[in-house]
Design a protein around this motif. Structure first.
Motif: not given
Length: 53
Positions: A33-53
């Motif tokens: 058989g074969y092992d398949v190792l995937w690299d990440k397509f995009q970087k994940e950034v933790p969510y930050e709550t937006p500032k209030r206006p």
């Protein structure tokens, strides 16, 4: 008639843009058989709550 060889040739690692494939060791039935190792397509950034206006 000749029979199939019992051993499989060693295949080098396959490299692509987001993927690497590696050959596994054959099992007791001779299946390789074969092992398949995937690299990440995009970087994940933790969510930050937006500032209030």
């Amino acid at each position: 008639m000749s029979e199939q060889a019992k051993s499989r040739p060693k295949v080098p690692d396959g490299h692509s843009r987001f993927i690497v494939t590696r050959q596994k060791q054959p099992n007791e039935k001779g299946y390789v058989g074969y092992d398949v190792l995937w690299d990440k397509f995009q970087k994940e950034v933790p969510y930050e709550t937006p500032k209030r206006p």
